[in-house]
Design an enzyme around this catalytic site. Sequence first.
Site, PDB file in Angstrom:
ATOM      1  N   CYS A   8       0.833  -1.202   0.000  1.00  0.00           N
ATOM      2  CA  CYS A   8       0.000   0.000   0.000  1.00  0.00           C
ATOM      3  C   CYS A   8       0.877   1.264   0.000  1.00  0.00           C
ATOM      4  O   CYS A   8       2.098   1.193   0.124  1.00  0.00           O
ATOM      5  CB  CYS A   8      -0.899  -0.003   1.227  1.00  0.00           C
ATOM      6  SG  CYS A   8       0.016   0.035   2.784  1.00  0.00           S
ATOM      7  N   CYS A  27       3.114   1.579   2.975  1.00  0.00           N
ATOM      8  CA  CYS A  27       4.264   0.662   2.916  1.00  0.00           C
ATOM      9  C   CYS A  27       5.357   1.236   2.028  1.00  0.00           C
ATOM     10  O   CYS A  27       6.541   1.167   2.355  1.00  0.00           O
ATOM     11  CB  CYS A  27       3.826  -0.699   2.399  1.00  0.00           C
ATOM     12  SG  CYS A  27       2.553  -1.473   3.411  1.00  0.00           S
TER      13      CYS A  27
END
Length: 80
Positions: A10, A13
């Site tokens: 994501c 991340c």
Amino acid sequence: MHIKILGPGCANCVTLERVTSEAVAELGLDAQVEKVTDYGAIAGYGVMRTPALVVDEEVVLSGRVPTTAQVREILAALPA
């Protein structure tokens, strides 16, 4: 030093990976940074909220995105 970024890929991340790489470069550390996206592997660390930062197999942060300065402080405080 072996650093792992745990998360499904994501935006948070990706941001954690970027700030971690910046902190490693600023500190001049000899570190390998690896992304871990496998849910089984992430669960194996006991992480319930991603992204998470693992250094030498120890979870040092999870569930939030720190600043580069915060990651730098975490890494600098670890034993060499």
